[in-house]
Design a protein around this motif. Structure first.
Motif, PDB file in Angstrom:
ATOM      1  N   TYR A  35       0.843  -1.196   0.000  1.00 48.33           N
ATOM      2  CA  TYR A  35       0.000   0.000   0.000  1.00 48.33           C
ATOM      3  C   TYR A  35       0.875   1.240   0.000  1.00 48.33           C
ATOM      4  CZ  TYR A  35      -3.159  -3.619   1.597  1.00 48.33           C
ATOM      5  OH  TYR A  35      -3.870  -4.780   1.699  1.00 48.33           O
ATOM      6  N   GLU A  65      -2.998  11.923  -7.950  1.00 49.75           N
ATOM      7  CA  GLU A  65      -3.931  11.951  -9.071  1.00 49.75           C
ATOM      8  C   GLU A  65      -3.921  13.368  -9.631  1.00 49.75           C
ATOM      9  OE1 GLU A  65      -7.928  10.168  -8.437  1.00 49.75           O
ATOM     10  OE2 GLU A  65      -7.245  10.012  -6.362  1.00 49.75           O
ATOM     11  N   ILE A  89      -0.588   8.559 -10.514  1.00 50.18           N
ATOM     12  CA  ILE A  89      -1.343   7.299 -10.572  1.00 50.18           C
ATOM     13  C   ILE A  89      -2.535   7.375 -11.507  1.00 50.18           C
ATOM     14  CG2 ILE A  89      -0.603   6.714  -8.244  1.00 50.18           C
ATOM     15  CD1 ILE A  89      -3.513   7.190  -7.340  1.00 50.18           C
ATOM     16  N   GLN A 125      -9.549   8.136 -15.188  1.00 48.85           N
ATOM     17  CA  GLN A 125     -10.752   7.864 -14.399  1.00 48.85           C
ATOM     18  C   GLN A 125     -11.968   8.495 -15.058  1.00 48.85           C
ATOM     19  OE1 GLN A 125     -12.933   9.917 -12.085  1.00 48.85           O
ATOM     20  NE2 GLN A 125     -12.495   9.075 -10.079  1.00 48.85           N
ATOM     21  N   CYS A 167     -12.766   2.406  -9.883  1.00 42.03           N
ATOM     22  CA  CYS A 167     -12.207   3.118  -8.745  1.00 42.03           C
ATOM     23  C   CYS A 167     -13.266   3.053  -7.660  1.00 42.03           C
ATOM     24  CB  CYS A 167     -11.901   4.572  -9.102  1.00 42.03           C
ATOM     25  SG  CYS A 167     -11.533   5.611  -7.663  1.00 42.03           S
ATOM     26  N   TYR A 198      -7.699   1.341  -8.451  1.00 41.96           N
ATOM     27  CA  TYR A 198      -7.210   2.023  -7.256  1.00 41.96           C
ATOM     28  C   TYR A 198      -8.402   2.420  -6.410  1.00 41.96           C
ATOM     29  CZ  TYR A 198      -8.156   6.670  -9.398  1.00 41.96           C
ATOM     30  OH  TYR A 198      -8.747   7.770  -9.979  1.00 41.96           O
ATOM     31  N   GLN A 244     -10.082   5.206  -3.282  1.00 41.05           N
ATOM     32  CA  GLN A 244     -10.047   6.509  -2.623  1.00 41.05           C
ATOM     33  C   GLN A 244     -10.742   6.375  -1.274  1.00 41.05           C
ATOM     34  OE1 GLN A 244     -12.172   8.526  -5.735  1.00 41.05           O
ATOM     35  NE2 GLN A 244     -10.317   9.341  -6.676  1.00 41.05           N
ATOM     36  N   TYR A 250      -7.505  -6.176  -1.820  1.00 41.08           N
ATOM     37  CA  TYR A 250      -6.909  -5.123  -2.637  1.00 41.08           C
ATOM     38  C   TYR A 250      -5.529  -4.750  -2.128  1.00 41.08           C
ATOM     39  CZ  TYR A 250      -5.814  -0.520  -4.474  1.00 41.08           C
ATOM     40  OH  TYR A 250      -5.165   0.534  -5.062  1.00 41.08           O
ATOM     41  N   GLY A 308      -2.323  -1.874  -3.355  1.00 41.42           N
ATOM     42  CA  GLY A 308      -1.960  -0.817  -4.290  1.00 41.42           C
ATOM     43  C   GLY A 308      -2.117   0.550  -3.677  1.00 41.42           C
ATOM     44  N   TYR A 309      -2.282   1.534  -4.540  1.00 46.57           N
ATOM     45  CA  TYR A 309      -2.406   2.914  -4.067  1.00 46.57           C
ATOM     46  C   TYR A 309      -3.725   3.148  -3.351  1.00 46.57           C
ATOM     47  CZ  TYR A 309       1.795   5.101  -5.914  1.00 46.57           C
ATOM     48  OH  TYR A 309       3.093   5.486  -6.119  1.00 46.57           O
ATOM     49  N   ILE A 310      -3.645   3.885  -2.261  1.00 42.89           N
ATOM     50  CA  ILE A 310      -4.825   4.339  -1.522  1.00 42.89           C
ATOM     51  C   ILE A 310      -4.787   5.856  -1.559  1.00 42.89           C
ATOM     52  CG2 ILE A 310      -6.000   4.419   0.712  1.00 42.89           C
ATOM     53  CD1 ILE A 310      -4.789   1.685   1.334  1.00 42.89           C
ATOM     54  N   SER A 311      -5.734   6.449  -2.255  1.00 47.13           N
ATOM     55  CA  SER A 311      -5.740   7.884  -2.466  1.00 47.13           C
ATOM     56  C   SER A 311      -6.586   8.577  -1.405  1.00 47.13           C
ATOM     57  CB  SER A 311      -6.277   8.211  -3.868  1.00 47.13           C
ATOM     58  OG  SER A 311      -6.164   9.593  -4.138  1.00 47.13           O
TER      59      SER A 311
END
Length: 339
Positions: free
Chosen positions: A3, A36, A79, A119, A189, A235, A237, A297, A299-302
């Motif tokens: 993450y 982003e 990302i 997106q 997303c 990804y 959010q 999941y 990966g990236y957590i925005s």
């Protein structure tokens, strides 16, 4: 690495008030690893480059080159590029064709930014302008997916339900669309605000939540874990929102005639997660747990935000938002024991 924290450029301040380079620098200084890029930020950067209020496509590409260089210098990965608005399901097919031409530009922008994700928020134009036919909606989205698949590297599309979207307002409906589109580079997303804000919350009532909210959210998350293919979650959010006191109805400062209450709520009163001192009250952590642990999941957590606080004046605004966002990330990482 499982993450990494990211933030949206728009979450750090309004494009017309706060310099994009400064926002990027503040995000990196706070400790974010990804960002982003909001298209409006690129447009404003292109205006500065061109000296014109209506910059050309070439000026936007030059702005994208510049943003990529700044992000590289700051150690930030881009990302995704967002939001490609008001595209799918249009009854006006001439407008749909114009947006296909616009997508050609966006694919080049994504390449200049060195990102592979665009997106697309689910359409929220008035119902009379849209069809609710999922086959037509999916065919439109399949068309851009195929355009992205022809690029090298392949561009992926992250489709996002908004809790006020005209037809695709839940993750379940978005997942139906993803399955019908049936392209490897077309996924989702998932946003904790847009999920909880639809199935659990209601900003127009005093309680701030829908009848049977807790049970409905539990069942929704059970379905999500059971049905969604995690490889289609490009990804996520994580974000919260203020409880509206008084309720967001006619007479409330955020009310706009003809605009869905959840949209007005979203634009004015989101918070970062765990900001109870700012009125945060959604079960966003429960949604995040379902996605991270239930689906698996990684990966990236925005750390996304839209709020009236982004329109405040001063160079301190991006710094404050970056610090608030990273505090939220660290608390999420600690509470969920994320690597």
């Amino acid at each position: 690495m499982k993450y990494r924290p990211a933030i949206m450029s728009a979450s750090l301040g309004r494009a017309w008030l706060h310099n994009l380079d400064h926002k990027i620098e503040q995000a990196a200084e706070a400790g974010f690893k990804g960002i982003e890029i909001f298209y409006e930020d690129l447009e404003y950067a292109a205006r500065n480059i061109s000296g014109h209020d209506s910059p050309s496509s070439e000026h936007v590409l030059l702005a994208a080159d510049h943003v990529h260089e700044v992000c590289q210098a700051q150690g930030l990965e881009i990302i995704g590029l967002q939001p490609f608005l008001f595209y799918e399901g249009l009854k006006d097919r001439d407008q749909q064709a114009r947006l296909i031409e616009k997508m050609k530009d966006w694919l080049q922008i994504a390449k200049r930014l060195d990102t592979t994700i665009i997106q697309i928020p689910a359409n929220f134009l008035p119902a009379e302008q849209l069809t609710d036919d999922l086959d037509i909606i999916a065919a439109d989205l399949r068309q851009v997916a195929d355009m992205g698949a022809a690029e090298s590297p392949v561009v992926r599309f992250a489709y996002e339900n908004l809790c006020w979207s005209t037809y695709i307002d839940t993750w379940e409906k978005a997942w139906d669309v993803v399955r019908i589109v049936d392209r490897p580079n077309f996924g989702m997303c998932l946003d904790t605000f847009n999920i909880a804000g639809r199935v659990w919350a209601d900003p127009t009532v005093a309680a701030g939540k829908a009848p049977n909210a807790d049970n409905d959210l539990i069942k929704s998350m059970q379905r999500l874990v059971k049905e969604v293919d995690v490889s289609k979650v490009f990804y996520i959010q994580v974000v919260d929102a203020e409880r509206m006191e008084p309720p967001l109805v006619h007479g409330h400062p955020f009310h706009v005639d003809g605009q869905p209450a959840r949209m007005s709520w979203s634009r004015n009163a989101r918070t970062f997660m765990y900001e109870e001192d700012r009125g945060a009250y959604l079960p966003s952590e429960d949604v995040a747990k379902a996605i991270i642990f239930g689906l698996g999941y990684e990966g990236y957590i925005s750390m996304e935000l839209f709020s009236r606080t982004m329109a405040e004046l001063g160079e301190h605004v991006p710094n404050q938002h970056a610090k608030r966002g990273i505090v939220s990330w660290r608390k999420l990482r600690q509470r969920l024991q994320l690597e």
